[in-house]
Write an enzyme that holds these catalytic residues in place. Structure first.
Site, PDB file in Angstrom:
ATOM      1  N   HIS A  59       0.826  -1.312   0.163  1.00 25.12           N
ATOM      2  CA  HIS A  59       0.198   0.081  -0.058  1.00 25.12           C
ATOM      3  C   HIS A  59       1.093   1.161   0.014  1.00 25.12           C
ATOM      4  O   HIS A  59       0.872   2.164  -0.833  1.00 25.12           O
ATOM      5  CB  HIS A  59      -1.036   0.032   1.239  1.00 25.12           C
ATOM      6  CG  HIS A  59      -1.680   1.279   1.394  1.00 25.12           C
ATOM      7  ND1 HIS A  59      -2.518   1.824   0.532  1.00 25.12           N
ATOM      8  CD2 HIS A  59      -1.625   2.100   2.292  1.00 25.12           C
ATOM      9  CE1 HIS A  59      -3.200   3.073   1.078  1.00 25.12           C
ATOM     10  NE2 HIS A  59      -2.284   3.134   2.139  1.00 25.12           N
ATOM     11  N   HIS A  83       3.441   7.057   5.545  1.00 24.98           N
ATOM     12  CA  HIS A  83       1.980   7.594   6.072  1.00 24.98           C
ATOM     13  C   HIS A  83       1.229   6.907   7.240  1.00 24.98           C
ATOM     14  O   HIS A  83       0.466   7.569   7.693  1.00 24.98           O
ATOM     15  CB  HIS A  83       1.345   7.892   4.637  1.00 24.98           C
ATOM     16  CG  HIS A  83       0.437   7.153   4.269  1.00 24.98           C
ATOM     17  ND1 HIS A  83       0.933   6.136   3.072  1.00 24.98           N
ATOM     18  CD2 HIS A  83      -0.803   6.637   4.426  1.00 24.98           C
ATOM     19  CE1 HIS A  83       0.226   5.289   2.987  1.00 24.98           C
ATOM     20  NE2 HIS A  83      -1.089   5.500   3.638  1.00 24.98           N
ATOM     21  N   GLU A  87       0.006   6.121  12.400  1.00 27.81           N
ATOM     22  CA  GLU A  87      -1.458   5.371  12.986  1.00 27.81           C
ATOM     23  C   GLU A  87      -1.464   4.147  13.217  1.00 27.81           C
ATOM     24  O   GLU A  87      -2.194   3.843  14.140  1.00 27.81           O
ATOM     25  CB  GLU A  87      -2.060   5.759  11.622  1.00 27.81           C
ATOM     26  CG  GLU A  87      -3.642   5.263  11.441  1.00 27.81           C
ATOM     27  CD  GLU A  87      -4.633   5.984  12.164  1.00 27.81           C
ATOM     28  OE1 GLU A  87      -4.099   7.207  12.560  1.00 27.81           O
ATOM     29  OE2 GLU A  87      -5.876   5.800  12.223  1.00 27.81           O
ATOM     30  N   ASP A  88      -0.627   3.178  12.349  1.00 28.72           N
ATOM     31  CA  ASP A  88      -1.030   1.819  12.414  1.00 28.72           C
ATOM     32  C   ASP A  88       0.208   1.235  13.426  1.00 28.72           C
ATOM     33  O   ASP A  88      -0.095  -0.164  13.696  1.00 28.72           O
ATOM     34  CB  ASP A  88      -1.059   1.241  11.015  1.00 28.72           C
ATOM     35  CG  ASP A  88      -2.373   1.569  10.267  1.00 28.72           C
ATOM     36  OD1 ASP A  88      -3.256   2.334  11.140  1.00 28.72           O
ATOM     37  OD2 ASP A  88      -2.325   1.435   9.245  1.00 28.72           O
ATOM     38  N   ASP A 150      -3.044   8.271  -1.191  1.00 25.92           N
ATOM     39  CA  ASP A 150      -3.492   7.266  -0.327  1.00 25.92           C
ATOM     40  C   ASP A 150      -4.807   6.782  -0.704  1.00 25.92           C
ATOM     41  O   ASP A 150      -5.026   5.523  -1.073  1.00 25.92           O
ATOM     42  CB  ASP A 150      -3.450   7.884   1.209  1.00 25.92           C
ATOM     43  CG  ASP A 150      -3.981   6.997   2.130  1.00 25.92           C
ATOM     44  OD1 ASP A 150      -3.718   5.630   1.767  1.00 25.92           O
ATOM     45  OD2 ASP A 150      -4.342   7.297   3.108  1.00 25.92           O
ATOM     46  N   ASP A 270     -18.615  12.158 -29.175  1.00 27.98           N
ATOM     47  CA  ASP A 270     -17.300  12.136 -29.147  1.00 27.98           C
ATOM     48  C   ASP A 270     -16.696  11.391 -28.093  1.00 27.98           C
ATOM     49  O   ASP A 270     -16.918  12.097 -26.644  1.00 27.98           O
ATOM     50  CB  ASP A 270     -16.822  13.612 -29.056  1.00 27.98           C
ATOM     51  CG  ASP A 270     -17.446  14.632 -28.469  1.00 27.98           C
ATOM     52  OD1 ASP A 270     -18.779  14.359 -28.104  1.00 27.98           O
ATOM     53  OD2 ASP A 270     -16.795  15.746 -27.997  1.00 27.98           O
TER      54      ASP A 270
END
Ligand code: MN
Length: 730
Positions: A59, A83, A87-88, A150, A270
């Protein structure tokens, strides 16, 4: 340059691939750092899996790949890799700063903050989230660019999450991220996000389009090749070299066209778009000329975004022509630089250039405007509307008297234009001349209009301007002004109430302030100064009684004082407040053409009363001032801002009016006149007497009459007195 932007999730992408891609546009980059960021992220995410079952690191690597495709600087790419680690994985920003640098850690912190924003189904909280995103973006736009990358990868792998989640994320993307990408001009990201949103939100339509387009794939590819060859040959006849590319149009743009025109897939014509990249602007127009003389142009489709760029700086020539075999094709012509801006938008700013990777964020006016609006509004829904409206790029192009072009949003009025020029011009705007003709504030501007704003020193914003102005800039400035006026009004009222109250204790605001009597009251209520105290009293937050009962030197006296007296002050202040409030609401003596809830005042210069022929002026102090039609203030200049007004027949209150009475100076004359007035049932508010040198008396009576005929009756009854020389209205 930005080729092959339509790529899907790259599952085998390695750090070596990333390094190679960065090298292609930024050979001197610090690749040791880049590899270190990769290893750091890989290590931090060890053991974590994506919904697809793949290792998590795929990711951030894909996110970095998108940033590389936008030719972003190294800090941003590293932030893309890192990134999710705060957070994780419980990594701290300090660690990132230590291992890398403060630039990278700041970006990751910004991203972590955004990721904490939980988008809920409740509209209110979504708005709050949007606000936070705008705030984050204003600090460093790169945060949003990483966030878009992201979101792009999450959308590309959306098939691995539950149906319910697919819908939710896709809707959120369409509502928030697509407009942001569009506004930032990152069209490559915008178009792909749109197509992905369509795929998950309207799968039946998406797959039908995909099927229809692919059915003709080989035929289509041949056709594209044919057109490219033809265009190149035509250009070469004029020794013009161009890079020519062709592709089917994005599904979402076909879908939009279908819904906008209410037509079926077969009728959307078009479907193919071609792009010509040439070396300079002159060649752009030259190429356009060649195209238009080689193929039949379709009327109404030519747009010159080179002369007039879009607000997100997009520049290009657009046209549509009848291609070979009578197929309609769309053609865009631009230079290489324009193409970069078109694909990468604001991201192009950080593109590596000769030893300097752009660091500071470009200043975007609209971000600033949104932030200002944010501060001034407490109405969330309105805020969201403003954002959504302002993100809409379809605007009108108008000209200043000097011939400069300004873009305004659809429905914009002279007010929007005036505030666009300058806040002061906006505040004093009374109307405009469009193509030489005078128009009112409400006039809706059209592209191509040439506008000259008319101002007046005595003009100022009123509440109904909020219904006229469309741009957040204008609305925000008007609101600021109205708030200030309301504050001033409350301050004056509050001061009046307090002075009256203090007077009954034989003291004054000034004296009490001097004694520092307010200190505790101020501290306790976080009031900073005298003005604010008056504002709070005027707005009704505190009553005079509450203030008095909290002052050391008046407390005791107040307790002893007759309760009725304090109650008098109380009712006086509530009465005053009510009067002020009433002014801004419906029960006006005068009805303003087509407007309710507008403040009306009688002009002091001519003081009209019912029965007088009147006109209204939109004027200083947020409202309409009513003058007599024959008032000498009504001249050619002010006529521009005249508004039709009429007397409200249902309004039964009296109007103060002054009359000057000249008399022979005889004792008892004042009481004689007073009696005469009172006998006709008219109330006298005040009387002023003045002795004149030649034994004459001059009196000014302020009386209250219902209307003009009552005034006339009163005047004639005074005139009938023997001693009276003349009676005139003043
Ligand atoms: Mn992520």
């Amino acid at each position: 340059m930005y080729q092959n932007l339509d790529f899907s999730h790259e599952r085998d992408l390695t750090i070596d691939d990333l390094v190679r891609r960065v090298e292609a546009y930024y050979p001197d980059a610090n690749f040791t750092m880049l590899r270190k960021a990769y290893l750091f992220a890989e290590n931090a995410h060890k053991g974590q899996k994506r919904s697809s079952g793949e290792d998590y690191i795929i990711h951030p690597v894909n996110v970095a790949a998108t940033l590389i495709r936008l030719h972003m600087d190294l800090d941003t790419i590293m932030a893309g890799l890192l990134h999710d680690v705060v957070e994780d994985c419980g990594v701290t920003p300090q660690e990132i700063e230590k291992e890398f640098n403060i630039g990278v850690s700041d970006l990751v912190v910004g991203l972590t903050k955004i990721s904490k924003i939980k988008f809920k189904t409740k509209e209110e909280s979504q708005i709050e989230n949007f606000r936070k995103m705008v705030v984050a973006m204003a600090k460093d736009l790169r945060v949003i660019i990483v966030k878009l990358a992201d979101r792009m990868h999450n959308m590309r792998t959306l098939q691995y999450v539950s149906d319910e989640k697919q819908k939710k994320i896709a809707q959120e993307t369409l509502d928030i991220y697509v407009p942001l990408a569009s506004r930032l001009g990152i069209n490559s990201v915008k178009s792909e996000l749109e197509d992905l949103c369509l795929r998950f939100l309207k799968p039946e339509i998406y797959y039908r389009l995909a099927e229809k387009v692919s059915m003709k794939k080989s035929e289509r590819d041949n056709y594209i090749r044919e057109v490219i060859t033809t265009i190149k040959e035509k250009l070469l006849e004029y020794s013009l070299h161009a890079e020519v590319k062709g592709r089917p149009k994005h599904f979402y743009s076909i879908y939009k066209k279908m819904t906008a025109r209410g037509v079926d897939f077969e009728q959307v014509q078009d479907l193919l778009a071609f792009r010509l990249i040439v070396s300079n602007i002159t060649e752009c127009y030259k190429a356009l000329g060649i195209i238009h003389s080689s193929f039949t142009p379709i009327p109404g489709r030519f747009k010159d975004y080179i002369a007039i760029p879009k607000v997100n700086n997009y520049q290009s020539l657009h046209t549509a022509v009848m291609g070979p075999r009578a197929e309609r094709i769309e053609i865009q012509i631009r230079t290489n630089e324009m193409d970069e801006v078109a694909e990468a938008g604001v991201a192009a700013h950080w593109k590596y250039k000769e030893g300097l990777a752009g660091k500071s964020a470009p200043k975007l006016d609209w971000v600033q405007e949104l932030l200002e609006y944010n501060k001034n509004t407490d109405n969330n829904r309105e805020f969201l509307d403003v954002i959504k409206n302002d993100l809409d790029l379809d605007g009108v192009f108008v000209f200043t008297p000097k011939g400069d072009v300004r873009e305004l949003k659809y429905g914009a009025t002279p007010l929007d234009f005036a505030y666009e020029i300058h806040t002061e011009v906006g505040h004093h705007c009374v109307g405009a001349k469009i193509n030489g003709k005078i128009v009112p504030l409400r006039h809706v501007l059209k592209s191509g209009d040439s506008i000259e704003i008319l101002t007046s020193k005595t003009q100022s914003p009123s509440k109904d301007w909020l219904n006229i102005a469309k741009s957040s800039k204008a609305r925000s400035k008007i609101k600021q002004w109205l708030l200030k006026v309301e504050r001033d009004e409350n301050r004056d009222l509050g001061r009046d109430i307090l002075e009256k109250a203090f007077k009954s204790f034989n003291t004054s605001l000034k004296a009490l302030l001097k004694k520092n009597d307010f200190k505790d009251f101020f501290d306790e209520n976080h009031i900073i100064d005298e003005d604010e105290l008056c504002v709070q009293v005027g707005s009704g937050k505190f009553s005079a009684k509450q203030v008095i009962e909290n002052l050391p030197s008046l407390k005791e006296q107040a307790a002893k004082q007759e309760i009725s007296e304090i109650e008098d002050i109380e009712s006086y202040s509530s009465e005053m407040t009510k009067n002020v409030r009433k002014k801004t609401h419906s029960d006006n003596a005068v009805i303003v053409d087509g407007m309710s809830d507008v403040m009306v005042r009688m002009a002091k210069c001519c003081n009209p009363i019912p029965g007088d022929s009147i006109v209204g002026f939109i004027t200083r102090g947020r409202g309409i001032t009513v003058h007599k039609s024959d008032c000498n203030r009504v001249d050619a200049e002010t006529l521009v801002r005249t508004i039709k007004v009429s007397w409200n027949k249902g309004f039964n209150f009296t109007h103060p009016v002054s009359v000057r009475v000249m008399t022979q100076d005889k004792p008892g004359i004042l009481s004689l006149i007073s009696k005469t007035i009172n006998n006709s049932g008219i109330n006298i508010r005040s009387a002023m007497a003045k002795s004149m040198p030649d034994r004459k008396g001059s009196f000014i009576f302020e009386i209250e009459v219902k209307d003009y005929s009552e005034l006339l009756k009163t005047i004639s009854s005074i005139e009938s007195l023997e001693e009276v020389i003349s009676v005139t209205r003043v």
